[in-house]
Enzyme design. Sequence first.
Site, PDB file in Angstrom:
ATOM      1  N   HIS A   1      -9.256   8.441  18.958  1.00 55.52           N
ATOM      2  CA  HIS A   1      -8.365   9.558  18.605  1.00 55.52           C
ATOM      3  C   HIS A   1      -8.973  10.387  17.481  1.00 55.52           C
ATOM      4  O   HIS A   1      -9.015  11.618  17.539  1.00 55.52           O
ATOM      5  CB  HIS A   1      -7.001   9.001  18.176  1.00 55.52           C
ATOM      6  CG  HIS A   1      -6.130   9.974  17.440  1.00 55.52           C
ATOM      7  ND1 HIS A   1      -6.319  10.276  16.101  1.00 55.52           N
ATOM      8  CD2 HIS A   1      -5.058  10.710  17.846  1.00 55.52           C
ATOM      9  CE1 HIS A   1      -5.416  11.158  15.722  1.00 55.52           C
ATOM     10  NE2 HIS A   1      -4.630  11.428  16.748  1.00 55.52           N
ATOM     11  N   ASN A   2      -9.458   9.718  16.444  1.00 54.99           N
ATOM     12  CA  ASN A   2     -10.028  10.443  15.318  1.00 54.99           C
ATOM     13  C   ASN A   2     -11.309  11.164  15.699  1.00 54.99           C
ATOM     14  O   ASN A   2     -11.595  12.254  15.196  1.00 54.99           O
ATOM     15  CB  ASN A   2     -10.277   9.482  14.151  1.00 54.99           C
ATOM     16  CG  ASN A   2      -9.005   9.150  13.398  1.00 54.99           C
ATOM     17  OD1 ASN A   2      -7.913   9.252  13.952  1.00 54.99           O
ATOM     18  ND2 ASN A   2      -9.117   8.736  12.158  1.00 54.99           N
TER      19      ASN A   2
ATOM     20  N   GLY B   1      -0.134   4.502  -0.750  1.00 51.66           N
ATOM     21  CA  GLY B   1      -0.888   5.749  -0.797  1.00 51.66           C
ATOM     22  C   GLY B   1      -0.088   6.838  -0.105  1.00 51.66           C
ATOM     23  O   GLY B   1       1.121   6.702   0.133  1.00 51.66           O
TER      24      GLY B   1
ATOM     25  N   ASN C   1      -6.694   2.616   8.863  1.00 45.30           N
ATOM     26  CA  ASN C   1      -7.777   3.060   9.742  1.00 45.30           C
ATOM     27  C   ASN C   1      -8.940   2.076   9.704  1.00 45.30           C
ATOM     28  O   ASN C   1     -10.048   2.421   9.319  1.00 45.30           O
ATOM     29  CB  ASN C   1      -8.281   4.443   9.308  1.00 45.30           C
ATOM     30  CG  ASN C   1      -7.595   5.564  10.052  1.00 45.30           C
ATOM     31  OD1 ASN C   1      -7.072   5.373  11.138  1.00 45.30           O
ATOM     32  ND2 ASN C   1      -7.588   6.742   9.462  1.00 45.30           N
TER      33      ASN C   1
ATOM     34  N   GLY D   1       0.824  -1.210   0.000  1.00 43.54           N
ATOM     35  CA  GLY D   1       0.000   0.000   0.000  1.00 43.54           C
ATOM     36  C   GLY D   1       0.850   1.248   0.000  1.00 43.54           C
ATOM     37  O   GLY D   1       1.420   1.615   1.032  1.00 43.54           O
TER      38      GLY D   1
ATOM     39  N   GLY E   1      -0.351  12.068  10.690  1.00 49.39           N
ATOM     40  CA  GLY E   1      -0.454  12.615   9.344  1.00 49.39           C
ATOM     41  C   GLY E   1       0.741  12.268   8.477  1.00 49.39           C
ATOM     42  O   GLY E   1       1.545  11.386   8.809  1.00 49.39           O
TER      43      GLY E   1
ATOM     44  N   SER F   1      -1.051   7.433  13.622  1.00 52.01           N
ATOM     45  CA  SER F   1      -1.419   8.846  13.662  1.00 52.01           C
ATOM     46  C   SER F   1      -0.198   9.713  13.409  1.00 52.01           C
ATOM     47  O   SER F   1       0.937   9.248  13.471  1.00 52.01           O
ATOM     48  CB  SER F   1      -2.037   9.185  15.030  1.00 52.01           C
ATOM     49  OG  SER F   1      -2.486  10.524  15.054  1.00 52.01           O
TER      50      SER F   1
ATOM     51  N   LYS G   1      -7.288   4.266  18.099  1.00 51.38           N
ATOM     52  CA  LYS G   1      -7.141   5.202  16.973  1.00 51.38           C
ATOM     53  C   LYS G   1      -8.491   5.769  16.551  1.00 51.38           C
ATOM     54  O   LYS G   1      -8.594   6.948  16.187  1.00 51.38           O
ATOM     55  CB  LYS G   1      -6.478   4.483  15.790  1.00 51.38           C
ATOM     56  CG  LYS G   1      -6.296   5.360  14.533  1.00 51.38           C
ATOM     57  CD  LYS G   1      -5.521   6.638  14.831  1.00 51.38           C
ATOM     58  CE  LYS G   1      -4.996   7.345  13.598  1.00 51.38           C
ATOM     59  NZ  LYS G   1      -5.951   7.663  12.565  1.00 51.38           N
TER      60      LYS G   1
ATOM     61  N   ARG H   1     -19.783  18.083   9.436  1.00 45.81           N
ATOM     62  CA  ARG H   1     -19.104  17.617   8.215  1.00 45.81           C
ATOM     63  C   ARG H   1     -20.125  17.236   7.149  1.00 45.81           C
ATOM     64  O   ARG H   1     -19.972  17.575   5.974  1.00 45.81           O
ATOM     65  CB  ARG H   1     -18.203  16.424   8.520  1.00 45.81           C
ATOM     66  CG  ARG H   1     -16.937  16.777   9.224  1.00 45.81           C
ATOM     67  CD  ARG H   1     -15.891  15.697   9.050  1.00 45.81           C
ATOM     68  NE  ARG H   1     -14.694  16.012   9.803  1.00 45.81           N
ATOM     69  CZ  ARG H   1     -13.554  15.369   9.695  1.00 45.81           C
ATOM     70  NH1 ARG H   1     -13.451  14.352   8.858  1.00 45.81           N
ATOM     71  NH2 ARG H   1     -12.497  15.708  10.411  1.00 45.81           N
TER      72      ARG H   1
ATOM     73  N   GLU I   1     -10.241  14.219  17.280  1.00 46.53           N
ATOM     74  CA  GLU I   1      -9.728  15.080  16.212  1.00 46.53           C
ATOM     75  C   GLU I   1     -10.869  15.843  15.525  1.00 46.53           C
ATOM     76  O   GLU I   1     -10.744  17.038  15.238  1.00 46.53           O
ATOM     77  CB  GLU I   1      -8.970  14.218  15.199  1.00 46.53           C
ATOM     78  CG  GLU I   1      -8.446  14.942  13.976  1.00 46.53           C
ATOM     79  CD  GLU I   1      -7.925  13.950  12.958  1.00 46.53           C
ATOM     80  OE1 GLU I   1      -8.487  13.897  11.842  1.00 46.53           O
ATOM     81  OE2 GLU I   1      -6.978  13.210  13.283  1.00 46.53           O
TER      82      GLU I   1
ATOM     83  N   MET J   1       0.009   7.901   3.030  1.00 40.65           N
ATOM     84  CA  MET J   1       0.642   7.480   4.280  1.00 40.65           C
ATOM     85  C   MET J   1       1.659   6.367   4.048  1.00 40.65           C
ATOM     86  O   MET J   1       2.785   6.413   4.562  1.00 40.65           O
ATOM     87  CB  MET J   1      -0.423   7.019   5.273  1.00 40.65           C
ATOM     88  CG  MET J   1      -1.290   8.135   5.831  1.00 40.65           C
ATOM     89  SD  MET J   1      -0.388   9.219   6.982  1.00 40.65           S
ATOM     90  CE  MET J   1      -0.263   8.149   8.427  1.00 40.65           C
TER      91      MET J   1
END
Length: 300
Positions: free
Chosen positions: A174-175, A9, A95, A7, A123, A121, A171, A270, A178, A11
Amino acid sequence: MKIGFIGLGRMGFNMVLNLKDHKIGVVAYNRSPDALREIKKKRVEVAFSVKELIEKLPKQKIIWIMVTAGKPVDDVIEEILPYLNPGDIIIDGGNSFYKDSIRRYNYLKNKKINFLDIGTSGGLSGARNGACLTIGGDEKIFRKIEPVCKAVSVKGGYAYVGPSGAGHFVKMVHNGIEYSLLQACGEGFELLMKGPYKNLDFEKISKTWKNGSIIRSYLIELAETAFKKDSKLNKIEGVVGGGETGQWTVETANEFNVDVGTIKLALEERKKSQSSPRFAGKVVAALRNEFGGHEILKKR
């Protein structure tokens, strides 16, 4: 130690370079060959098929997966399973929903394959220069790959948090937090925009707030960067993407009878931004782009 990484991408690409910088042997694979060609230019060893990837790894295989949550993770696991042997290790660093991680752990345990879920985490900057990791699964398996976690993390930025699913559960929360912090930033700057004092310098305010204020944070630092690029964010729309991890957080909170009104509000805002964009949404979108490279809708 040498691991396979699937992967590339935003990240994943940066994580692989991070691994390479820390002298962790890594072989990268991605379904799209373009990303492989790009990372090969960085002198990273690559494989153009799963079979080639496996052949380039030592006897005990460690495969780190970093792809979109959901079916893509299951697809990758099914693709690599025929090449794995009992005792090999699969890591999901994306995620994923924590219940999916528990399901995958049990499925793979029946096949004598180890599985760890790692919430990642920090970014794009974190992925490249030092991430923050929360790890779930069997602790003895975590200890085997701990040198990798330590290498790619910022100092003090990794922890084994519990059994299967715990890494992704932490996580997810955490998000959720965020979402709330981003929304608070957005609403605050919207009030500054619409309040009685015209032409306030948001870059200067952000710069001041990041130095000594109670709300000083990474997000305030990123706000300064965003406003330096576009002082009133006139070039972008107030439409905010994402929402999946926030939805998981709210649904899980409901399951355990926890009131997460602030996170729920941020999630609803959102969704509303898709049809009713506002300045707060511009701030949230700009910050998400700064830390994660998330797409922003530019004004035409």
